[in-house]
Scaffold this motif. Structure first.
Motif, short mmCIF file in Angstrom:
data_model
loop_
_atom_site.label_atom_id
_atom_site.label_comp_id
_atom_site.label_asym_id
_atom_site.label_seq_id
_atom_site.Cartn_x
_atom_site.Cartn_y
_atom_site.Cartn_z
N GLY A 1 0.80 -1.22 0.00
CA GLY A 1 0.00 0.00 0.00
C GLY A 1 0.83 1.27 0.00
N VAL A 2 1.92 1.29 0.77
CA VAL A 2 2.76 2.48 0.84
C VAL A 2 3.49 2.72 -0.48
CG1 VAL A 2 4.78 3.51 1.98
CG2 VAL A 2 3.03 2.37 3.34
N VAL B 1 -3.83 -0.92 3.49
CA VAL B 1 -3.10 0.33 3.68
C VAL B 1 -3.61 1.40 2.70
CG1 VAL B 1 -0.83 1.42 3.72
CG2 VAL B 1 -1.10 -0.94 4.51
N GLY B 2 -3.89 0.97 1.46
CA GLY B 2 -4.43 1.92 0.47
C GLY B 2 -5.78 2.47 0.89
N SER B 3 -6.65 1.63 1.43
CA SER B 3 -7.97 2.09 1.89
C SER B 3 -7.84 3.05 3.06
CB SER B 3 -8.83 0.89 2.29
OG SER B 3 -9.15 0.09 1.17
N ILE B 4 -6.92 2.78 3.96
CA ILE B 4 -6.69 3.69 5.10
C ILE B 4 -6.21 5.06 4.59
CG2 ILE B 4 -5.17 4.11 7.08
CD1 ILE B 4 -5.38 1.05 7.60
N GLY B 5 -5.33 5.03 3.59
CA GLY B 5 -4.87 6.29 3.00
C GLY B 5 -6.01 7.07 2.35
N VAL B 6 -6.90 6.37 1.64
CA VAL B 6 -8.05 7.03 1.01
C VAL B 6 -8.97 7.60 2.07
CG1 VAL B 6 -10.13 6.65 -0.37
CG2 VAL B 6 -7.96 5.69 -1.12
#
Length: 534
Positions: A288-289, A418-423
């Motif tokens: 994700g990062v 991790v990508g969903s948390i970033g969004v």
């Protein structure tokens, strides 16, 4: 004299090594396709206008379908022949790549990426099965498996770099079409260099178990993304609960099957469970990062695809060097400690990323990524060999397939979690930062994702567009900070698992090392294999 002759006959010759060169091509490419869209997604988003949820599905559905069907395809390969299935998968992958490149609908893009995942799953077990057939000598087989594993790691690493070069010269559609010549080489070279091979005892074709595995992965992903997107909590929790129920059903079915699709008993081997646990944590944190960082460089710092690739290149070169040195170091130091040290350094890199802002200088960004990215190399370089080397020879193929599955799963979970948390963090921060007076369409696009904000800003008056860009870029930096903080926790957990669960594995150069009494007891109760790497 006869034993010497027999040993000589079992050693691979030039044709087998050339065949290995052919086999690493699809292995590298199929894992490269996990990350090749990281740089292309802003350009794809501009053309296809997917929602933020659709964007994440486009990125990670390939890995989930590949992971879900990998083990089943191993059984299919035993039935139809490893070379035959490799060629069928290569042909399908080439055709589907052309179809995906011509797609203009985001929903259809998700479908074609899913189909590409199934075609990839058809090829991976065949490549590993053919390696075991072609390399009978244990030392040569170890080199061949190491080369195959290194190709997989290299594919993940070079995906964004190649994408940057392709995007500079062509459109995002070239990131799909690059697979076509590689698959053509596989189709032409396979009959010339690879042997015909069927499994000695083709197992039961357990499609239902494969569907149960997908029913475990996809609802979990949906639930995680739904929670991050602020959708109804009840629906999200029901999806996660369904995933857990299907997962339990899958495990019970495998335990009671005489011919399980996935030999879950391998996890009772301490080395297998420890190495795979470490690797899925390392890959999840990074996936994700890595995605958000490539988007940050392009959409926040305004770098071109080639400039983004060049910014990533130093870290990639260091990663290759660390991956090369890790097996050498593991001959003197316990592999678990080498992996744990790498993940501990990675935690430092993630913490540096939590301090990144929209105006952070490019040199500092590059240095932070150099700390973060290469630190995953020890887990990439050592875990496959630990897994395969810790089980009996007849289980080595299943263990190698399990390692590939975990690689797919970790990167895809990273994009999803991790990508969903970033969004979610982006949406939270953009809510209170949008300039007043925005048109409704621009406000909606900006709230959904940074791609939408950038596209909307281009259609607004200069001052309002600049204000929208500042707000959206700061919000995206906040999303990267949040994702990096979560990834730091994941990497820290991986370091602890490596230090604790793999501490019994001696340095690979200590072939005569004798396990301590408690280690012997732990391995005695393991259901499969010796449990340590000799």
């Amino acid at each position: 004299m006869s034993s010497v002759s027999s040993s000589s006959e079992s050693r691979a010759g030039r044709k087998e090594w050339m065949g290995l060169g052919l086999l690493v091509l699809p292995a590298m490419l199929l894992f490269m396709m996990l990350t090749i869209l990281f740089l292309a997604i802003p350009y794809m988003a501009a053309d296809l206008a997917p929602s933020s949820t659709q964007t994440l599905w486009i990125l990670d559905v390939y890995g989930f379908l590949m992971a879900g069907f990998l083990v089943l395809m191993g059984t299919v390969a035993d039935r139809v022949g490893h070379r035959n299935l490799l060629m069928i998968g290569a042909a399908a992958f080439g055709v589907l790549s052309v179809v995906a490149a011509a797609t203009d609908d985001p929903a259809l893009m998700i479908v074609w990426r899913a189909a590409l995942g199934v075609a990839a799953a058809a090829q991976m077990p065949a490549t590993l099965g053919l390696i075991f057939t072609m390399f009978r000598d244990a030392k040569q087989r170890g080199v061949a498996i190491g080369t195959w594993a290194a190709a997989i790691s290299a594919g993940v690493a070079i995906g964004p770099l190649l994408s940057g070069l392709l995007l500079e010269a062509f459109t995002w559609r070239a990131t799909f079409l690059v697979a076509v010549p590689v698959m053509a080489v596989v189709l032409i070279g396979s009959p010339l260099l690879l042997p015909r091979h069927h499994g000695a005892g083709a197992g039961k074709l357990d499609l239902f178990s494969a569907l149960l595995l997908l029913a475990t992965l996809l609802p979990l992903t949906y639930g995680i993304k739904s929670i991050a997107m602020g959708e109804p909590v009840l629906v999200s929790l029901l999806a996660v609960a369904a995933s857990l129920a299907f997962g339990a059903w899958f495990v019970v079915r495998q335990l009671h099957s005489s011919e399980p699709l996935l030999d879950v008993r391998l996890f009772s081997n301490r080395t297998v469970s420890g190495a795979l646990g470490v690797f899925i944590l390392a890959a999840t944190g990074l996936g994700g990062v890595y995605l958000m960082f490539t988007q940050f460089l392009q959409l926040v710092r305004g770098l071109s695809p080639v400039e983004t690739g060049l910014a990533i290149l130093p870290a990639a070169l260091v990663l290759i060097a660390v991956a090369t040195l890790s097996p050498v170091l593991a001959r003197r130091v316990r592999p678990g400690y080498v992996i744990a040290t790498g993940l501990a350094i990675q935690v430092v890199g993630y913490l540096l990323f939590t301090q990144i802002g929209a105006t952070t200088s490019l040199p500092l960004l590059i240095v932070s990524f150099i700390v973060l990215y290469p630190a995953v190399a020890p887990s990439m370089a050592l875990t496959t060999d630990l897994v395969v080397g810790s089980v009996p020879p007849e289980k080595a193929g299943a263990a190698g397939g399990l390692s590939s599955t975990v690689n797919d799963l970790g990167i895809s979970l990273g994009v999803a979690i991790v990508g969903s948390i970033g969004v979610a963090r982006y949406r939270s921060e953009i809510d209170g930062a949008l300039p007043s007076g925005l048109p409704a369409a621009a406000e909606s696009a900006a709230r959904d994702n940074l791609d939408g904000a950038v596209a909307a800003a281009e259609k607004l008056p200069a001052e309002m567009g600049a204000a929208l860009l500042r707000a959206s870029r700061e919000a995206f930096a906040g999303g990267l900070n949040a994702g990096a903080a979560v990834a730091a926790g994941i990497a820290a957990a991986g370091a602890i698992v490596a230090a604790v669960m793999l501490r019994h594995v001696p340095p690979t150069g200590a072939a005569s090392a004798t396990p301590e009494p408690d280690e012997q007891a732990a391995e005695t109760v393991a259901a499969e294999g010796p449990g340590t790497k000799n």
